[in-house]
Design a protein around this motif. Structure first.
Motif, PDB file in Angstrom:
ATOM      1  N   ALA A 134      27.768  73.255 -10.148  1.00 21.74           N
ATOM      2  CA  ALA A 134      27.813  74.434 -11.016  1.00 21.74           C
ATOM      3  C   ALA A 134      28.970  74.342 -12.002  1.00 21.74           C
ATOM      4  O   ALA A 134      28.817  74.688 -13.195  1.00 21.74           O
ATOM      5  N   PHE A 135      30.133  73.859 -11.549  1.00 20.98           N
ATOM      6  CA  PHE A 135      31.286  73.712 -12.437  1.00 20.98           C
ATOM      7  C   PHE A 135      31.007  72.697 -13.540  1.00 20.98           C
ATOM      8  O   PHE A 135      31.280  72.948 -14.728  1.00 20.98           O
ATOM      9  N   LEU A 136      30.452  71.533 -13.161  1.00 23.68           N
ATOM     10  CA  LEU A 136      30.160  70.500 -14.159  1.00 23.68           C
ATOM     11  C   LEU A 136      29.064  70.950 -15.121  1.00 23.68           C
ATOM     12  O   LEU A 136      29.122  70.636 -16.319  1.00 23.68           O
ATOM     13  N   ALA A 137      28.070  71.676 -14.614  1.00 27.07           N
ATOM     14  CA  ALA A 137      27.007  72.168 -15.500  1.00 27.07           C
ATOM     15  C   ALA A 137      27.568  73.160 -16.516  1.00 27.07           C
ATOM     16  O   ALA A 137      27.230  73.102 -17.717  1.00 27.07           O
ATOM     17  N   ALA A 138      28.437  74.074 -16.071  1.00 27.75           N
ATOM     18  CA  ALA A 138      29.033  75.039 -16.996  1.00 27.75           C
ATOM     19  C   ALA A 138      29.957  74.346 -17.987  1.00 27.75           C
ATOM     20  O   ALA A 138      29.962  74.678 -19.188  1.00 27.75           O
ATOM     21  N   MET A 139      30.740  73.374 -17.515  1.00 29.75           N
ATOM     22  CA  MET A 139      31.627  72.654 -18.420  1.00 29.75           C
ATOM     23  C   MET A 139      30.836  71.863 -19.449  1.00 29.75           C
ATOM     24  O   MET A 139      31.162  71.862 -20.649  1.00 29.75           O
ATOM     25  N   GLY A 140      29.769  71.182 -19.008  1.00 26.77           N
ATOM     26  CA  GLY A 140      28.927  70.468 -19.960  1.00 26.77           C
ATOM     27  C   GLY A 140      28.274  71.399 -20.957  1.00 26.77           C
ATOM     28  O   GLY A 140      28.118  71.055 -22.136  1.00 26.77           O
ATOM     29  N   LEU A 141      27.903  72.604 -20.481  1.00 32.88           N
ATOM     30  CA  LEU A 141      27.291  73.577 -21.393  1.00 32.88           C
ATOM     31  C   LEU A 141      28.268  73.991 -22.486  1.00 32.88           C
ATOM     32  O   LEU A 141      27.927  73.977 -23.681  1.00 32.88           O
TER      33      LEU A 141
END
Length: 687
Positions: free
Chosen positions: A397-404
């Motif tokens: 979830a952290f990496l997905a939000a950061m990539g977003l």
């Protein structure tokens, strides 16, 4: 006159005789031809029917697919769920596995071809692929549940046949053997297995093996009851045969289960599909809104639009997971021998270090709370593996939000440079001339921005560049408006960096992902708590079946209860492990592990049966209050089903409401209000 009647009678008799001879000759020839055809079919077995040829082809296809690694894993996944329903028949198991796989592939292919031809957007295709994968799991569940329901219905008829033949012979193994001859195919396999259990020289060991593989608790109950009566004999009570009485109670529990599953399946039918519909309608709604309200196109391409779209996908996924937990009735035994990725990940040194740092200390209140949560939800995970799952979920979830938030500025930059620029505030649909002028204005802005790249231009320098680009064809007032617009775009491009609130949301997304597994299990525990009273009633029915049997002890009752239990399975297993060290202490611990009041009252009666009273006297109220208890159970069933149905409807329609209001209505209102404010400012300037 008499001669005339005699002549007519003789003529009629002659005609009837000749007709009978002709009919006999015709039927004999037809019978000989049919017998000859049957003989040829037996003599030449290669000449098979179309159905046999199809089944043979599916068997060969199963063998070919088993040689491909990916397909072998996929078929093993389906086979693992069907193996308990087709006990000991490899040919039928392969046929059902291949039939299920072909049905799933055909339905997904029929849906994928038109979608691929119709959709061109990559993001929409990804969403539809995720939806297709989820639908595949749903269809697999439908096929497996269909087979389970078919087996339960066959078992209900099987109980009646066993009762009928037991009245005739008075022998358990003979009654089950004759009922097996009349049973449908799936029930025949299990009936034969029960007969082999009863006639085996090591019947008790064979019974334990069958109980580990039986697909439902009712087959376990039938096998166990038949073994007890076979070993110790039947007993005649005031109400008749003890075996038939227990069989009737078991059939009553089966009828309750069938009615419950059919009613709940009817009320929850289609909710999973409704929850997935937003994945299919996101792009059409976006296209419709952008076509009729041009300003919505800029909103959907902005950071906020993409954030809402991804949040909608999260709502869809969460709703689907929760619906699976509501619809799960846990009728099939869980597969516990498969390899778990959490165990593999915990074997890595760096992951063990993270679990040691982030996980609770052994023996702490937090560790005990999490262990209790895992036990109450019947999770096969150990505490360390559960924290591996939480860490991985939070990291994703952290990496997905950061990539977003890293990727969205590029989308915002593209929107600033390529979005159509309308001369005035536009309400409704743009005309072709307005669209052409808007695209030309956007192209002019891009050329000017490209020329001033790397420098900080002033309004005058931009005005000069615009005069050169337009060749003096536009008025100074129009050029100054273009200058203000380009200056605004340059300011937006300068602000393309990660904001503090985006970093905060990234951390918040990681925190939500870290706690999501806990939240899902809390919801699952809530659903299981709704089943507690229902399971206590079932356990009381088990005790009522066995209480009058000779040589029945409290420990044997606990073993039977553990076989029937789902919600209380873990506490009962712990009680049985400690029962040899002391019955009183083990039962006290059972009350502490499962502090549900009706269950505690039942355990207190077991304590009396273990110390002072016989089992039949400790539970004498089960027979005296049987009619009232049955009526009460019916009402509780209705409340349970309605409660689950309300939860299901609320969760199932949440994604659709989020799509309509969160993705269309509210953004449309916000964009319209912004346009109204801009239009009002323009009117103020005119005045």
């Amino acid at each position: 006159m008499n001669l005339e009647w005699l002549s007519l009678l003789l003529g009629g008799a002659t005609l009837l005789f000749l007709g009978a001879v002709l009919a006999f000759q015709f039927l004999s020839r037809y019978g000989e031809a049919g017998a000859a055809r049957k003989y040829e079919a037996l003599r030449q077995p290669a000449k098979t029917s179309n159905k046999q040829a199809l089944h043979n082809g599916m068997q060969q296809l199963y063998t070919l697919c088993s040689r491909v690694p990916l397909l072998r894993t996929y078929l093993h996944f389906i086979r693992r769920r069907l193996v308990i329903l087709h006990l000991g028949d490899e040919w039928k198991l392969r046929l059902e596995t291949m039939r299920t796989a072909l049905w799933l592939w055909g339905m997904l292919l029929a849906a994928a071809v038109p979608i691929t031809l119709w959709v061109r957007d990559v993001f929409t295709l990804v969403m539809l692929m995720i939806g297709g994968w989820v639908c595949h799991g749903m269809l697999t569940d439908v096929f497996v549940q269909r087979l389970e329901m078919r087996l339960l219905r066959q078992l209900r008829q099987f109980f009646g046949d066993v009762r009928h033949h037991y009245h005739r012979h008075g022998m358990v193994e003979e009654a089950i053997y004759e009922a097996t001859d009349e049973a449908p195919y799936e029930m025949t396999l299990h009936g034969q297995e029960i007969v082999e259990v009863l006639t085996d020289s090591h019947a008790e060991e064979r019974l334990e093996q069958y109980l580990e593989t039986a697909p439902n608790r009712y087959l376990k109950g039938l096998a166990g009851l038949s073994y007890l009566v076979k070993e110790y004999g039947d007993k005649q009570t005031d109400s008749g045969s003890l075996y038939l009485k227990a069989l009737g109670k078991l059939a009553g529990e089966l009828n309750f289960e069938l009615l419950r599953r059919e009613r709940l399946g009817f009320l929850l039918h289609g909710l999973s599909v409704i929850a997935l519909l937003p994945l299919l309608f996101t792009r059409p709604i976006e296209a419709w809104a952008s076509y009729y309200f041009s300003a919505m196109d800029a909103f959907y391409s902005s950071v906020m639009g993409w954030s809402i779209k991804l949040a909608l996908m999260g709502v869809v996924w969460l709703s689907y997971v929760l619906l699976r937990h509501i619809q799960s009735l846990e009728t099939s035994p869980k597969i516990t021998n498969r390899k778990r990725w959490e165990k593999w990940a915990h074997g890595r040194g760096w992951m063990r270090w993270l679990v040691h740092r982030l996980g609770p200390a052994p023996g702490s209140r937090e560790a005990e709370r999490m262990v209790k949560l895992l036990k109450e939800t019947a999770s096969p995970l150990r505490l360390e593996w559960f924290y591996v799952q939480r860490i991985v979920a939070g990291s994703m979830a952290f990496l997905a939000a950061m990539g977003l938030f890293i990727a969205l500025p590029y989308a915002d930059r593209h929107q600033v440079l390529y979005a159509p620029v309308y001369a005035n505030t536009l309400f409704g649909q743009a005309t072709p001339e307005e669209q052409e002028r808007a695209l030309e204005a956007a192209a002019l802005d891009r050329r000017i921005i490209e020329q001033v790249k790397g420098v900080r231009p002033t309004e005058e320098s931009l005005l000069e560049l615009l005069r050169k680009e337009t060749g003096g064809e536009r008025s100074d007032e129009a050029l100054r408006a273009d200058t203000q617009r380009i200056m605004g775009k340059l300011e937006k491009l300068d602000r393309q960096y990660v904001k503090w609130w985006q970093a905060l949301l990234t951390v918040l997304a990681g925190w939500v992902g870290y706690w999501a597994p806990v939240g899902i299990r809390l919801f699952q525990r809530k659903m299981r708590q709704m089943e507690m009273k229902h399971e206590v009633d079932q356990l009381q029915a088990v005790i009522a079946m066995l209480a009058d049997m000779d040589r029945m002890s409290v420990e044997h009752l606990l073993i039977w209860m553990e076989q029937f239990a789902r919600v209380f399975e873990e506490p009962l297993q712990t009680c049985l492990l400690h029962f040899d060290q002391g019955a009183e202490q083990a039962l006290e611990q059972l009350k502490e592990d499962a502090p549900f009041q009706p269950f505690v009252r039942m355990v207190e009666k077991l304590e009396l049966a273990a110390s002072t009273l016989p089992i039949r006297k400790a539970f004498d109220d089960l027979e005296s209050e049987y009619v009232y208890a049955q009526e009460e159970r019916k009402q509780e069933y209705e409340r349970l089903i309605e409660h689950k149905a309300r939860w299901g409807r609320m969760i199932g329609f949440t994604p659709m409401m989020a799509l309509i209001f969160g993705y269309l209505v509210i953004p449309l209102i916000v964009v319209s209000l912004n346009q109204m404010s801009v239009y009002y400012e323009q009117l103020q300037r005119i005045q």
